[in-house]
Design an enzyme around this catalytic site. Sequence first.
Site, PDB file in Angstrom:
ATOM      1  CB  SER A 179      -0.942   0.004   1.204  1.00 57.21           C
ATOM      2  OG  SER A 179      -1.795  -1.116   1.183  1.00 57.21           O
ATOM      3  CG  HIS A 227      -2.226   3.805   3.442  1.00 56.37           C
ATOM      4  ND1 HIS A 227      -3.580   3.559   3.527  1.00 56.37           N
ATOM      5  CD2 HIS A 227      -1.637   2.583   3.271  1.00 56.37           C
ATOM      6  CE1 HIS A 227      -3.798   2.263   3.412  1.00 56.37           C
ATOM      7  NE2 HIS A 227      -2.626   1.654   3.271  1.00 56.37           N
TER       8      HIS A 227
END
Length: 289
Positions: A179, A227
């Site tokens: 991610s 993230h």
Amino acid sequence: MATCYRHPSRETGVSCSNCGRPICPDCMTPTPVGMRCPECSRQRTKTRTLQSMHVAPTATYVLIGICVVMWIGGMAAGGENSQAYQDLELIGGAQVFPTGELIGVSQGEYWRLVTSGFLHAANPLHLLFNMYILYWLGQMLEPTLGHVRFLALYFTSLLGGSFGALLLSPANQPSLGASGAVFGLMGAAFVMQHARGIDPWRSGLGPVIALNLVLSFVIPNISIGGHLGGLAAGVLVALALEHVPAVRRSQGMAVAGCAVIAAVAVVASIAVADAKTPDLSQAVLGLFT
């Protein structure tokens, strides 16, 4: 006036659009690019399409393949509780019971900063979602950047995500997944579209980033730091690629710029892991006293 190269007695003011030799009406062959002589009209002109002018996203396919193979191997080895996951997932510092073994980045296991980006949770949706976004962005970015620049961007974003995860998560909380790298690609694509006069909000990229950021804060057990760290690293790399002339012109300078950002992320990750990990050695001694 020039004379036809095949009929010297005939004057002409027309030349072959390919070789430039003078040609008379009997020697002219109409083509979409002008009149050509008999020899040139028989030749096939190599057509360059957008696809042939850019590289295929081979690196994207390789990255997806590695992640899929790692997931299959990890599940075969026992899943997230297996020794393979324990050895490769990102963790700042922790103590393994009942052995008292110390593991983590703070213990010199720096490979975790990279290997964790190729592991995914047992739920296949985690893998499928990341690989779909990677495929979508890889098709967009790699043909433009080329293999080397794309991989430099990917791994710099991955390391930025590792730093963010360590910064905003407890030292003993494991983290894994692509991610961070994927968010970096999204951030880079946003910057590059904007630099080329494309509105990322109208292209659909902006809403995708916004939605994923919202999900990062809403869904539990998601590495928010991973993230955000990956997104920030990808934006920094893209800003350098788009707005620093030396970096934009030279592949070597582009890789060097990525290496600098990646090195900062690695050093910062180690510092954060060391600072957030308690003195586990004393705890280990307590187990045997």
